[in-house]
Design a protein around this motif. Sequence first.
Motif, PDB file in Angstrom:
ATOM      1  N   VAL A 199       0.951  -1.535   0.141  1.00  0.00           N
ATOM      2  CA  VAL A 199       0.231   0.159   0.393  1.00  0.00           C
ATOM      3  C   VAL A 199       0.975   1.147   0.056  1.00  0.00           C
ATOM      4  O   VAL A 199       2.075   1.808   0.463  1.00  0.00           O
ATOM      5  CB  VAL A 199      -0.763   0.320   1.395  1.00  0.00           C
ATOM      6  CG1 VAL A 199      -1.747   1.695   0.930  1.00  0.00           C
ATOM      7  CG2 VAL A 199      -1.603  -1.328   0.794  1.00  0.00           C
ATOM      8  N   LYS A 201       0.016   4.462   0.557  1.00  0.00           N
ATOM      9  CA  LYS A 201       0.576   5.458   1.646  1.00  0.00           C
ATOM     10  C   LYS A 201       0.752   4.892   3.082  1.00  0.00           C
ATOM     11  O   LYS A 201       2.018   5.096   3.794  1.00  0.00           O
ATOM     12  CB  LYS A 201      -1.147   4.815   2.227  1.00  0.00           C
ATOM     13  CG  LYS A 201      -0.944   6.632   3.387  1.00  0.00           C
ATOM     14  CD  LYS A 201      -2.888   6.735   3.993  1.00  0.00           C
ATOM     15  CE  LYS A 201      -2.855   7.352   5.076  1.00  0.00           C
ATOM     16  NZ  LYS A 201      -4.623   7.600   4.892  1.00  0.00           N
ATOM     17  N   GLN A 202       1.289   3.051   2.805  1.00  0.00           N
ATOM     18  CA  GLN A 202       2.073   2.924   4.459  1.00  0.00           C
ATOM     19  C   GLN A 202       3.496   2.903   3.542  1.00  0.00           C
ATOM     20  O   GLN A 202       4.673   2.767   4.343  1.00  0.00           O
ATOM     21  CB  GLN A 202       1.726   1.516   4.692  1.00  0.00           C
ATOM     22  CG  GLN A 202       0.598   1.553   5.501  1.00  0.00           C
ATOM     23  CD  GLN A 202       0.493   1.751   6.952  1.00  0.00           C
ATOM     24  OE1 GLN A 202       1.760   1.668   7.261  1.00  0.00           O
ATOM     25  NE2 GLN A 202      -0.263   2.893   6.798  1.00  0.00           N
ATOM     26  N   ASN A 218       1.544   0.513   9.681  1.00  0.00           N
ATOM     27  CA  ASN A 218       0.530  -0.012  10.393  1.00  0.00           C
ATOM     28  C   ASN A 218       0.725  -1.669   9.542  1.00  0.00           C
ATOM     29  O   ASN A 218      -0.176  -1.835   8.115  1.00  0.00           O
ATOM     30  CB  ASN A 218      -1.024  -0.113  10.075  1.00  0.00           C
ATOM     31  CG  ASN A 218      -2.203  -1.290  11.199  1.00  0.00           C
ATOM     32  OD1 ASN A 218      -1.860  -2.579  10.539  1.00  0.00           O
ATOM     33  ND2 ASN A 218      -2.697  -0.138  11.347  1.00  0.00           N
ATOM     34  N   ARG A 220      -1.060  -4.020   9.253  1.00  0.00           N
ATOM     35  CA  ARG A 220      -2.129  -4.741   8.948  1.00  0.00           C
ATOM     36  C   ARG A 220      -2.033  -4.340   7.541  1.00  0.00           C
ATOM     37  O   ARG A 220      -2.999  -4.725   6.083  1.00  0.00           O
ATOM     38  CB  ARG A 220      -3.373  -5.394   9.689  1.00  0.00           C
ATOM     39  CG  ARG A 220      -4.662  -5.588   9.485  1.00  0.00           C
ATOM     40  CD  ARG A 220      -4.586  -6.795   8.482  1.00  0.00           C
ATOM     41  NE  ARG A 220      -4.125  -7.704   7.797  1.00  0.00           N
ATOM     42  CZ  ARG A 220      -3.673  -8.768   7.727  1.00  0.00           C
ATOM     43  NH1 ARG A 220      -4.612  -9.709   8.021  1.00  0.00           N
ATOM     44  NH2 ARG A 220      -3.342  -9.418   6.354  1.00  0.00           N
ATOM     45  N   LYS A 221      -2.386  -2.801   7.562  1.00  0.00           N
ATOM     46  CA  LYS A 221      -2.613  -2.109   6.231  1.00  0.00           C
ATOM     47  C   LYS A 221      -1.535  -1.929   5.225  1.00  0.00           C
ATOM     48  O   LYS A 221      -1.789  -1.862   4.177  1.00  0.00           O
ATOM     49  CB  LYS A 221      -2.671  -0.388   6.650  1.00  0.00           C
ATOM     50  CG  LYS A 221      -4.129  -0.271   7.351  1.00  0.00           C
ATOM     51  CD  LYS A 221      -4.010   0.760   7.919  1.00  0.00           C
ATOM     52  CE  LYS A 221      -5.022   1.402   9.370  1.00  0.00           C
ATOM     53  NZ  LYS A 221      -5.499   2.723   9.523  1.00  0.00           N
ATOM     54  N   ALA A 222      -0.174  -2.239   5.501  1.00  0.00           N
ATOM     55  CA  ALA A 222       0.604  -2.430   4.777  1.00  0.00           C
ATOM     56  C   ALA A 222       1.254  -3.758   3.485  1.00  0.00           C
ATOM     57  O   ALA A 222       1.087  -3.718   2.634  1.00  0.00           O
ATOM     58  CB  ALA A 222       2.140  -2.376   5.270  1.00  0.00           C
ATOM     59  N   TYR A 223       0.363  -4.618   4.342  1.00  0.00           N
ATOM     60  CA  TYR A 223       0.117  -5.759   3.659  1.00  0.00           C
ATOM     61  C   TYR A 223      -0.744  -6.639   3.704  1.00  0.00           C
ATOM     62  O   TYR A 223      -1.500  -7.370   4.592  1.00  0.00           O
ATOM     63  CB  TYR A 223       1.630  -6.627   4.047  1.00  0.00           C
ATOM     64  CG  TYR A 223       2.420  -6.751   4.385  1.00  0.00           C
ATOM     65  CD1 TYR A 223       3.183  -6.412   2.801  1.00  0.00           C
ATOM     66  CD2 TYR A 223       2.653  -5.576   5.450  1.00  0.00           C
ATOM     67  CE1 TYR A 223       4.414  -5.536   3.110  1.00  0.00           C
ATOM     68  CE2 TYR A 223       4.387  -5.782   5.531  1.00  0.00           C
ATOM     69  CZ  TYR A 223       5.180  -5.321   4.382  1.00  0.00           C
ATOM     70  OH  TYR A 223       6.444  -5.303   4.760  1.00  0.00           O
ATOM     71  N   PRO A 224      -2.287  -5.657   3.150  1.00  0.00           N
ATOM     72  CA  PRO A 224      -3.321  -6.296   3.392  1.00  0.00           C
ATOM     73  C   PRO A 224      -4.275  -7.729   3.351  1.00  0.00           C
ATOM     74  O   PRO A 224      -5.428  -7.746   3.893  1.00  0.00           O
ATOM     75  CB  PRO A 224      -4.498  -5.140   2.759  1.00  0.00           C
ATOM     76  CG  PRO A 224      -4.065  -4.306   1.926  1.00  0.00           C
ATOM     77  CD  PRO A 224      -2.576  -5.269   2.216  1.00  0.00           C
ATOM     78  N   GLU A 225      -3.778  -8.484   2.095  1.00  0.00           N
ATOM     79  CA  GLU A 225      -3.947  -9.737   2.190  1.00  0.00           C
ATOM     80  C   GLU A 225      -3.324 -10.935   1.797  1.00  0.00           C
ATOM     81  O   GLU A 225      -3.056 -11.695   0.859  1.00  0.00           O
ATOM     82  CB  GLU A 225      -4.554  -9.426   0.457  1.00  0.00           C
ATOM     83  CG  GLU A 225      -5.328  -8.468   0.155  1.00  0.00           C
ATOM     84  CD  GLU A 225      -5.334  -7.786  -1.898  1.00  0.00           C
ATOM     85  OE1 GLU A 225      -5.081  -8.755  -2.490  1.00  0.00           O
ATOM     86  OE2 GLU A 225      -6.170  -7.265  -1.790  1.00  0.00           O
ATOM     87  N   GLU A 245      -3.918  -5.847  14.805  1.00  0.00           N
ATOM     88  CA  GLU A 245      -4.263  -5.120  13.454  1.00  0.00           C
ATOM     89  C   GLU A 245      -4.117  -3.996  14.407  1.00  0.00           C
ATOM     90  O   GLU A 245      -4.738  -2.744  13.217  1.00  0.00           O
ATOM     91  CB  GLU A 245      -6.085  -5.297  13.816  1.00  0.00           C
ATOM     92  CG  GLU A 245      -6.437  -6.764  13.933  1.00  0.00           C
ATOM     93  CD  GLU A 245      -6.529  -6.972  12.637  1.00  0.00           C
ATOM     94  OE1 GLU A 245      -6.480  -5.707  11.091  1.00  0.00           O
ATOM     95  OE2 GLU A 245      -6.186  -8.092  11.723  1.00  0.00           O
ATOM     96  N   ASN A 247      -1.089  -0.243  15.312  1.00  0.00           N
ATOM     97  CA  ASN A 247      -0.036   0.591  14.897  1.00  0.00           C
ATOM     98  C   ASN A 247       0.863   0.058  15.604  1.00  0.00           C
ATOM     99  O   ASN A 247       1.508  -0.470  17.012  1.00  0.00           O
ATOM    100  CB  ASN A 247       0.135   1.877  14.854  1.00  0.00           C
ATOM    101  CG  ASN A 247      -0.756   2.791  13.932  1.00  0.00           C
ATOM    102  OD1 ASN A 247      -0.932   2.568  13.046  1.00  0.00           O
ATOM    103  ND2 ASN A 247      -1.398   3.533  13.932  1.00  0.00           N
TER     104      ASN A 247
END
Length: 452
Positions: A199, A201-202, A218, A220-225, A245, A247
């Motif tokens: 992602v 943004k990350q 974060n 989880r947000k960096a590697y959402p899948e 989940e 930071n």
Amino acid sequence: MKISFENPDKVNGLMTITVEEADYKENVEKTLKDYRKKANVPGFRPGQVPMGLIKRQFGTSVKMDAINKFVGEQIYKYVQDNKIQMLGEPLPSEKQQPQDLEKDAPYTFVFDIAVAPEFHIELNGKNKIDYYNITIDDKLIDHQVDMFASRMGSYEKTEKYVDNDMLKGDLRELDAKGNTKEGGLTVEGAVLMPNYIKVDKQKKLFDGAKLGDIITFNPRKAYPESDTEIASLLKIDRDHVKDYEGNFSYQITEISHYKKHDVDQELFDNVFGKGAVKSEAEFRAKIVEGLKAQLTVDSGYKFLQDVRDYCEKKVGKLTYPDALLKRVMLNNNKDKGQEFVDKNYPESIKQLTWHLIKEQLVAAHNIKVDDKDIKNAARETARVQFAQYGMNNVPDEYVDNYVTELLKKRENVDGFVDRAVDIKLIASLKEIVKLNEKEISMDDFNKMMENK
């Protein structure tokens, strides 16, 4: 024994075999005598068990095995003697009547046999087929030089992050207020390559980062899948990823920048062996030499694909015993069911058509392969695999040892036999058909193959 074969529509065959007692009696008696010698029955010495007892205990099963073996041998003998091109294996026909082996012979067995459709394919100088000569330009050579230099590169310490750098740092779980969480997860020496963060943004949080900086991100947000990447970063089991989940802070303790190796004598020696190349010009010339060999293989592969397309169009749509072949396919994939058959049958027929065409071409051009051809095909595969890892100066002895190991596996041998046949077929057809030669760049060739 009597055997008959009906094939009214040329593709659905019906074979009927009538077995007499004389066909199997000798084998049954021999087997039962062997059983008697080995039988261990209380009250009787070894080898002295009454034959009547042996027959009552084993007679029916021995008789059934002997009949099945005899019938199988006769089917394949008849098929071979009468040059029937059978597809798959024979299946018991729906016309088969129940046979009571407790009663005396004769016994009649009926089998459905799928027969290959009749067609004829011939290639000669009147057939024009594309052949692509892949050009070796400076761009392609530069790419190879860059690849070798990259593979021999190394990391060096630096103070500021740029794209593709590798970071090492300490991860600490944060609470909802952004403070280090008491009793939270801590990972020291966590390795991170921001360029691989999924992602943007990350990923941008690390732009311009310097040694000692603390970055909040974060996972989880960096590697959402990708639970796997999160688990690897946090050094936890994948099952526990869902528990993290929030930071994390990441304090950078080390920045490593990957530097390609200089194009120098050390690189030349590593790629092609000590002293084999003594200048960049010789290095590039040696690369061209290797590329020519590999690109000839690639061109040959594409040529065979085009031969296939040409022949399939020339032959047209063939009529197959679809219902019977689907039964054969289901019989070979009982665990996958009818849905698997329905989904994969069209592609299996496409592959079967090419197999039958290739069989005719191989026979027409008297192509045969021996152990030497198979070993050469395995050696070609081995060298391609080594080259993919930048190993271009692997000694012949090492390659041969690797090939010996490959050839120990039956599934590998079958593939190398096919490859050896393809190599000879390509060489033969190139001499026979009219080649519509075309020059093409490596980039355009790769795009063409991707679209194919």
